[in-house]
Design a protein around this motif. Structure first.
Motif, PDB file in Angstrom:
ATOM      1  N   TYR A  11      32.052  45.034  45.635  1.00 22.68           N
ATOM      2  CA  TYR A  11      33.346  45.693  45.788  1.00 22.68           C
ATOM      3  C   TYR A  11      33.276  47.221  45.815  1.00 22.68           C
ATOM      4  O   TYR A  11      34.307  47.875  45.917  1.00 22.68           O
ATOM      5  CB  TYR A  11      34.282  45.254  44.668  1.00 22.68           C
ATOM      6  CG  TYR A  11      34.589  43.768  44.710  1.00 22.68           C
ATOM      7  CD1 TYR A  11      35.190  43.174  45.817  1.00 22.68           C
ATOM      8  CD2 TYR A  11      34.268  42.940  43.637  1.00 22.68           C
ATOM      9  CE1 TYR A  11      35.469  41.820  45.861  1.00 22.68           C
ATOM     10  CE2 TYR A  11      34.541  41.568  43.661  1.00 22.68           C
ATOM     11  CZ  TYR A  11      35.145  41.030  44.785  1.00 22.68           C
ATOM     12  OH  TYR A  11      35.407  39.678  44.824  1.00 22.68           O
ATOM     13  N   LYS A  14      39.144  32.423  47.407  1.00 23.79           N
ATOM     14  CA  LYS A  14      40.260  33.252  46.962  1.00 23.79           C
ATOM     15  C   LYS A  14      40.441  33.239  45.458  1.00 23.79           C
ATOM     16  O   LYS A  14      40.732  34.271  44.845  1.00 23.79           O
ATOM     17  CB  LYS A  14      41.544  32.796  47.662  1.00 23.79           C
ATOM     18  CG  LYS A  14      41.567  33.098  49.156  1.00 23.79           C
ATOM     19  CD  LYS A  14      42.875  32.657  49.797  1.00 23.79           C
ATOM     20  CE  LYS A  14      42.887  32.982  51.290  1.00 23.79           C
ATOM     21  NZ  LYS A  14      44.144  32.550  51.955  1.00 23.79           N
ATOM     22  N   ILE A  15      40.256  32.076  44.834  1.00 22.95           N
ATOM     23  CA  ILE A  15      40.467  32.002  43.387  1.00 22.95           C
ATOM     24  C   ILE A  15      39.381  32.781  42.644  1.00 22.95           C
ATOM     25  O   ILE A  15      39.638  33.400  41.605  1.00 22.95           O
ATOM     26  CB  ILE A  15      40.514  30.532  42.906  1.00 22.95           C
ATOM     27  CG1 ILE A  15      41.010  30.484  41.456  1.00 22.95           C
ATOM     28  CG2 ILE A  15      39.161  29.840  43.056  1.00 22.95           C
ATOM     29  CD1 ILE A  15      41.370  29.086  40.991  1.00 22.95           C
ATOM     30  N   ARG A  16      38.172  32.806  43.184  1.00 22.42           N
ATOM     31  CA  ARG A  16      37.102  33.580  42.566  1.00 22.42           C
ATOM     32  C   ARG A  16      37.346  35.072  42.755  1.00 22.42           C
ATOM     33  O   ARG A  16      37.134  35.863  41.827  1.00 22.42           O
ATOM     34  CB  ARG A  16      35.745  33.183  43.170  1.00 22.42           C
ATOM     35  CG  ARG A  16      35.280  31.818  42.723  1.00 22.42           C
ATOM     36  CD  ARG A  16      33.953  31.451  43.374  1.00 22.42           C
ATOM     37  NE  ARG A  16      33.534  30.142  42.913  1.00 22.42           N
ATOM     38  CZ  ARG A  16      32.784  29.930  41.834  1.00 22.42           C
ATOM     39  NH1 ARG A  16      32.381  30.966  41.114  1.00 22.42           N
ATOM     40  NH2 ARG A  16      32.444  28.714  41.467  1.00 22.42           N
ATOM     41  N   HIS A  17      37.782  35.436  43.937  1.00 24.44           N
ATOM     42  CA  HIS A  17      38.095  36.837  44.198  1.00 24.44           C
ATOM     43  C   HIS A  17      39.168  37.331  43.212  1.00 24.44           C
ATOM     44  O   HIS A  17      39.029  38.401  42.612  1.00 24.44           O
ATOM     45  CB  HIS A  17      38.584  36.998  45.639  1.00 24.44           C
ATOM     46  CG  HIS A  17      39.036  38.377  45.987  1.00 24.44           C
ATOM     47  ND1 HIS A  17      38.161  39.386  46.313  1.00 24.44           N
ATOM     48  CD2 HIS A  17      40.280  38.916  46.053  1.00 24.44           C
ATOM     49  CE1 HIS A  17      38.844  40.493  46.562  1.00 24.44           C
ATOM     50  NE2 HIS A  17      40.136  40.224  46.424  1.00 24.44           N
ATOM     51  N   PHE A  18      40.216  36.534  43.024  1.00 29.93           N
ATOM     52  CA  PHE A  18      41.287  36.901  42.101  1.00 29.93           C
ATOM     53  C   PHE A  18      40.763  37.014  40.679  1.00 29.93           C
ATOM     54  O   PHE A  18      41.078  37.976  39.959  1.00 29.93           O
ATOM     55  CB  PHE A  18      42.406  35.853  42.170  1.00 29.93           C
ATOM     56  CG  PHE A  18      43.534  36.104  41.203  1.00 29.93           C
ATOM     57  CD1 PHE A  18      44.582  36.934  41.547  1.00 29.93           C
ATOM     58  CD2 PHE A  18      43.530  35.530  39.938  1.00 29.93           C
ATOM     59  CE1 PHE A  18      45.622  37.189  40.652  1.00 29.93           C
ATOM     60  CE2 PHE A  18      44.551  35.770  39.041  1.00 29.93           C
ATOM     61  CZ  PHE A  18      45.601  36.604  39.400  1.00 29.93           C
ATOM     62  N   ALA A  19      39.955  36.026  40.250  1.00 27.47           N
ATOM     63  CA  ALA A  19      39.459  36.012  38.878  1.00 27.47           C
ATOM     64  C   ALA A  19      38.566  37.215  38.583  1.00 27.47           C
ATOM     65  O   ALA A  19      38.663  37.831  37.516  1.00 27.47           O
ATOM     66  CB  ALA A  19      38.709  34.713  38.607  1.00 27.47           C
ATOM     67  N   LYS A  41      38.480  40.182  40.267  1.00 30.14           N
ATOM     68  CA  LYS A  41      39.189  41.450  40.402  1.00 30.14           C
ATOM     69  C   LYS A  41      40.234  41.696  39.320  1.00 30.14           C
ATOM     70  O   LYS A  41      40.433  42.831  38.883  1.00 30.14           O
ATOM     71  CB  LYS A  41      39.874  41.505  41.779  1.00 30.14           C
ATOM     72  CG  LYS A  41      38.907  41.517  42.954  1.00 30.14           C
ATOM     73  CD  LYS A  41      38.349  42.900  43.224  1.00 30.14           C
ATOM     74  CE  LYS A  41      39.349  43.809  43.867  1.00 30.14           C
ATOM     75  NZ  LYS A  41      38.762  45.116  44.260  1.00 30.14           N
ATOM     76  N   PHE A  42      40.904  40.609  38.873  1.00 29.75           N
ATOM     77  CA  PHE A  42      42.070  40.802  38.017  1.00 29.75           C
ATOM     78  C   PHE A  42      41.946  40.206  36.607  1.00 29.75           C
ATOM     79  O   PHE A  42      42.832  40.420  35.788  1.00 29.75           O
ATOM     80  CB  PHE A  42      43.306  40.223  38.710  1.00 29.75           C
ATOM     81  CG  PHE A  42      43.591  40.872  40.029  1.00 29.75           C
ATOM     82  CD1 PHE A  42      44.074  42.163  40.090  1.00 29.75           C
ATOM     83  CD2 PHE A  42      43.337  40.203  41.216  1.00 29.75           C
ATOM     84  CE1 PHE A  42      44.325  42.778  41.310  1.00 29.75           C
ATOM     85  CE2 PHE A  42      43.581  40.802  42.440  1.00 29.75           C
ATOM     86  CZ  PHE A  42      44.077  42.099  42.497  1.00 29.75           C
TER      87      PHE A  42
END
Length: 266
Positions: free
Chosen positions: A144, A155-160, A162-163
């Motif tokens: 990143y 998508k769920i891994r990206h969200f987890a 990052k946030f």
């Protein structure tokens, strides 16, 4: 090539070491695996294509695979320096303790780690070597930061990442990290042997050690940073991971919370 089983050492799992070659480099690359099959072979082939096996000694930290992927003669042709096979309890944390102990005992000045599932850009190893040469003590690989690449990240891994994960790690570390779940990173000998780190403790069995080492360096005022790497997930099919969706992720959150409150500090 010779093999031997280590004597019982507190905080280090019992393991069998098969030293294919003697130590040749200043730094080593530890790759924890368990039944990675062709993924680890393809990753090692990529490493050879980019001359990584000439820059660092490659040490496989095996959790006692049963799929035939760790045949020592085959690993030799793929540029592996040493195969360590855990013969004790514990998962990734135990494999890393095994690898770290062996590497420090062998005299390496720094240790780079990477997953063995061929998702990461093993050709980025020189970036970590450069940072170790600049006296960095902990360097996190990140998809990143500028120059990094996140390819087909669910998508769920990206969200987890990052946030949830990275904000919690950054809060605990008192330093901003952008890709804290990524096991592609490096550690200096100075960091791993610091009296306020003590990585060779049985408390580190699964993902506790990764979380702890992500935050402890900056807490102690050591030199930390990030370098750009690529992490590529398959376009289709099952995502290569050892973390189960419900139990694994719940346990991971609990590790982050315990880490936040200093439960792993010596």
């Amino acid at each position: 090539m010779f093999s031997k089983t280590n004597e019982a050492i507190f905080g280090v799992p019992k393991f069998l070491s098969t030293e294919i070659e003697e130590r040749k480099t200043k730094y080593c690359l530890c790759i924890p695996i368990i039944n990675e099959g062709e993924r680890i072979h393809k990753q090692l082939q990529r490493a050879q294509q980019h001359g990584i096996d000439k820059l660092v000694d490659i040490i496989i930290c095996d959790g006692d695979s049963t799929d035939g992927s760790t045949d020592s003669m085959q690993l030799k042709t793929l540029g592996v320096n040493t195969l360590l096979t855990k013969k004790d309890t514990g998962k990734q944390g135990a494999q890393l303790r095994m690898g770290f102990w062996f590497a420090l005992a062998r005299g390496y000045e720094g240790i780079i780690t990477i997953d063995g599932n061929n998702k990461d850009s093993i050709e980025s190893v020189p970036l970590f070597i450069e940072k170790l040469e600049q006296q960095f003590d902990f360097v996190q690989g990140s998809r990143y930061v500028e120059g990094g690449k996140a390819i087909n990240t669910p998508k769920i891994r990206h969200f987890a990442v990052k946030f949830i994960h990275s904000p919690l790690i950054s809060l605990t570390a008192r330093h901003r990290f952008t890709d804290s779940t990524n096991a592609y990173r490096c550690y200096s000998k100075k960091y791993l042997t610091h009296p306020k780190v003590q990585p060779f403790r049985p408390i580190f069995t699964t993902y506790e050690l990764l979380a702890f080492l992500s935050v402890r360096a900056s807490q102690l005022g050591l030199k930390v940073g990030e370098v750009p790497v690529e992490r590529k997930y398959p376009e289709s099919g099952k995502v290569p991971t050892k973390i189960s969706f419900f139990k694994g992720n719940f346990n991971l959150i609990m590790i982050l919370v315990n880490n936040l409150f200093g439960k792993f500090n010596p």
